[in-house]
Design a protein around this motif. Structure first.
Motif, short mmCIF file in Angstrom:
data_model
loop_
_atom_site.label_atom_id
_atom_site.label_comp_id
_atom_site.label_asym_id
_atom_site.label_seq_id
_atom_site.Cartn_x
_atom_site.Cartn_y
_atom_site.Cartn_z
N LEU A 154 0.92 -1.25 0.03
CA LEU A 154 0.01 -0.03 0.01
C LEU A 154 0.63 1.00 0.01
O LEU A 154 0.37 2.29 -0.67
CB LEU A 154 -1.18 0.20 1.25
N GLU A 157 1.45 3.12 -3.46
CA GLU A 157 0.47 3.99 -3.80
C GLU A 157 0.74 5.42 -3.24
O GLU A 157 0.63 6.47 -4.03
CB GLU A 157 -0.93 3.60 -3.31
N ALA A 158 1.45 5.37 -2.10
CA ALA A 158 1.76 6.80 -1.37
C ALA A 158 2.90 7.14 -2.09
O ALA A 158 3.04 8.47 -2.25
CB ALA A 158 2.04 6.56 0.24
N GLU A 160 3.61 6.99 -5.21
CA GLU A 160 3.12 7.30 -6.63
C GLU A 160 2.48 8.78 -6.41
O GLU A 160 2.58 9.63 -7.27
CB GLU A 160 2.23 6.33 -7.37
N GLU A 161 1.79 8.80 -5.48
CA GLU A 161 1.00 10.12 -5.10
C GLU A 161 1.93 11.33 -4.97
O GLU A 161 1.92 12.25 -5.23
CB GLU A 161 -0.23 10.03 -4.06
N ARG A 200 -5.27 14.89 -2.00
CA ARG A 200 -4.91 13.45 -2.43
C ARG A 200 -3.80 12.81 -1.50
O ARG A 200 -3.86 11.70 -0.86
CB ARG A 200 -4.27 13.57 -3.74
N ALA A 203 -5.24 11.64 1.94
CA ALA A 203 -6.19 10.56 1.84
C ALA A 203 -5.18 9.02 1.79
O ALA A 203 -5.57 8.07 2.62
CB ALA A 203 -7.17 10.54 0.58
N VAL A 204 -4.16 9.24 1.04
CA VAL A 204 -3.56 8.17 0.65
C VAL A 204 -2.57 7.78 1.76
O VAL A 204 -2.60 6.49 2.30
CB VAL A 204 -2.50 7.94 -0.42
N LYS A 207 -4.53 6.30 4.83
CA LYS A 207 -4.76 4.83 4.36
C LYS A 207 -3.70 3.92 4.69
O LYS A 207 -3.87 2.82 5.39
CB LYS A 207 -5.15 4.69 2.86
N VAL A 208 -2.41 4.63 4.46
CA VAL A 208 -1.30 3.66 4.83
C VAL A 208 -1.16 3.42 6.52
O VAL A 208 -0.94 2.47 6.94
CB VAL A 208 0.23 4.13 4.37
N ASP A 211 -3.59 1.08 7.91
CA ASP A 211 -3.39 -0.49 7.27
C ASP A 211 -2.17 -0.88 8.13
O ASP A 211 -2.33 -2.01 8.67
CB ASP A 211 -2.70 -0.24 5.89
N TYR A 243 1.02 11.57 10.48
CA TYR A 243 0.71 12.02 8.96
C TYR A 243 1.46 13.48 8.81
O TYR A 243 2.14 13.65 7.77
CB TYR A 243 -0.60 12.49 9.00
#
Length: 438
Positions: A154, A157-158, A160-161, A200, A203-204, A207-208, A211, A243
């Motif tokens: 996961l 994804e962070a 890439e964002e 964006r 959000a990502v 989520k990490v 998780d 965060y």
């Protein structure tokens, strides 16, 4: 003691238009007006210190008398209260919690990953096929910081964002920080782009974190370090604090390194004597084999080249707010007053660096570096708020330079001049280069 006001002040907007229009040119002209000069960001006055002695006083000697300034206040609602923006007891607590992540043994482990990331990048290069080196170095810096932070699937994804959004946050954030507050509420393209990028990223990253909380395992990455850290009372960080620190590491850990590497390759291509000396050192130390962590301290001239790049392409300005009365060069600074310093202005002051626009790594030779007055060279700030990731960034720059140059020579593309775009730091307008196998 009277304080001179810098020329170019507008009604309501103050010096902001002049600063945004001329950037480094504006701040470079301030020393001729005195060691302390008053400028206005909109209607807000700030004392701009122009000498290394007063800069050192603000950042180090009297560092405890200052907190982060107005520029950081403008960032805080969007990028949180991480190490870059926090002050006081909370800043010290967070610094102690995060410090273990940057101990020497950890840096050595990160270095192995850095070597792998650089090798992965240069494997994609082809002889004589033009590369946009600034984009390559941005991608490399995001990959290094991202993989250090996130090791899970996961987490990719962070990464890439971050690749998509983080430079939007940095560039538009500087414009927002220097502008009157009402402008950030206007429906301008830059404002929308900035707000969407922040949304964006939030959000990502959350989520990490969610998780990781569900899993609870130590994955050996920086995120695990943040989530497992506890203070003396046995309390850890909240999700919001984690965060904030993640976004701080992404913003602070990517821009400086990416720009330094891009400009390093640009400068050595312009300076054949520097290039030859750099090749000779790398070839001698590596002797045809891949770089290892043990080689890094031996690359003395490579470190000199890095320091000269950091001198010529630093962060533009830093701000502090006085929390108690202090005297700066005879000027009485009252609590609540804003004070500004400029690494770029200091780094290009001919009083401390002869021919400052000339790229000269020999300034940093062992018998010369000690002649630079303290406070004149501050690529990572100074004092208790010095960037905690400075060793991380310097290690990455040396590794990337030595790994690339052991295999490739980079040439500029004819008739495509590289110019500087001024934002929070010196960005190239473009940087096409041609890799030639060595």
């Amino acid at each position: 003691m009277p304080v001179p006001v810098a020329p170019g002040r507008w009604p309501v907007l103050g010096h902001t238009p002049a600063m945004l229009r001329h950037r480094f040119g504006f701040t470079a002209g301030l020393p001729k007006h005195g060691d302390v000069v008053k400028i206005y960001l909109g209607t807000m006055p700030t004392y701009f210190v122009t000498s290394p002695e007063l800069t050192y006083q603000v950042l180090v000697t009297d560092g405890a008398k200052f907190s982060k300034g107005a520029m950081f206040d403008k960032f805080r609602p969007y990028v949180g209260n991480g190490l870059l923006l926090s002050s006081g007891a909370f800043h010290l607590r967070q610094r102690r919690l995060i410090q273990p992540a940057f101990h020497h043994e950890r840096i050595a482990r990160y270095a192995e990953m850095m070597i792998g990331a650089v090798n992965d990048l240069v494997e994609t290069w082809r002889p004589s096929a033009v590369r946009q080196i600034d984009e390559d170095m941005q991608g490399l810096a995001v990959t290094v910081v991202g993989k250090t932070l996130f090791s899970t699937e996961l987490g990719q994804e962070a990464i890439e964002e971050a690749r998509r959004s983080i430079f939007v946050v940095i560039k538009q954030g500087m414009i927002r920080a220097l502008s009157p507050s009402f402008l950030e509420k206007l429906p301008m393209p830059g404002n929308r782009e900035f707000d969407q990028a922040i949304a964006r990223m939030k959000a990502v990253v959350f989520k990490v974190i969610e998780d990781w909380r569900a899993d609870g395992a130590d994955h050996g990455d920086l995120l695990s370090t943040l989530l497992l850290a506890q203070d003396e009372a046995g309390e850890g960080m909240s999700d919001q604090q984690v965060y904030d620190e993640v976004l701080t590491m992404l913003t602070a850990g990517i821009e400086t390194t990416a720009l330094a590497l891009a400009w390093l390759f640009h400068e050595i291509a312009k300076n054949p004597a520097v290039e030859r000396k750099l090749f000779d050192e790398i070839d001698t130390v590596l002797d045809g084999r891949p770089l290892t962590v043990a080689d890094i301290p031996k690359l003395i001239y490579t470190h000199q080249v890095m320091n000269e790049v950091l001198r010529m392409y630093p962060v533009w300005i830093l701000m502090r707010r006085a929390i108690s009365e202090v005297s700066l060069g005879g000027v009485r600074i009252r609590p609540g007053s804003e004070v500004t310093v400029s690494p770029h202005m200091l780094h290009f002051d001919s009083r401390f660096f002869a021919e400052p626009h000339r790229f000269d790594p020999d300034r940093w030779a062992p018998d010369q570096a000690g002649k630079v007055p303290r406070g004149a060279f501050i690529p990572f700030g100074a004092g208790v708020r010095q960037c905690m990731g400075n060793t991380f960034a310097q290690t990455e720059i040396v590794i990337a330079a030595a790994t690339v140059l052991s295999r490739w020579r980079l040439l500029p593309v004819p008739d495509q001049p590289v110019k500087v775009k001024f934002t929070s730091a010196a960005y190239p307008n473009r940087m096409p280069m041609i890799p030639i196998s060595r």
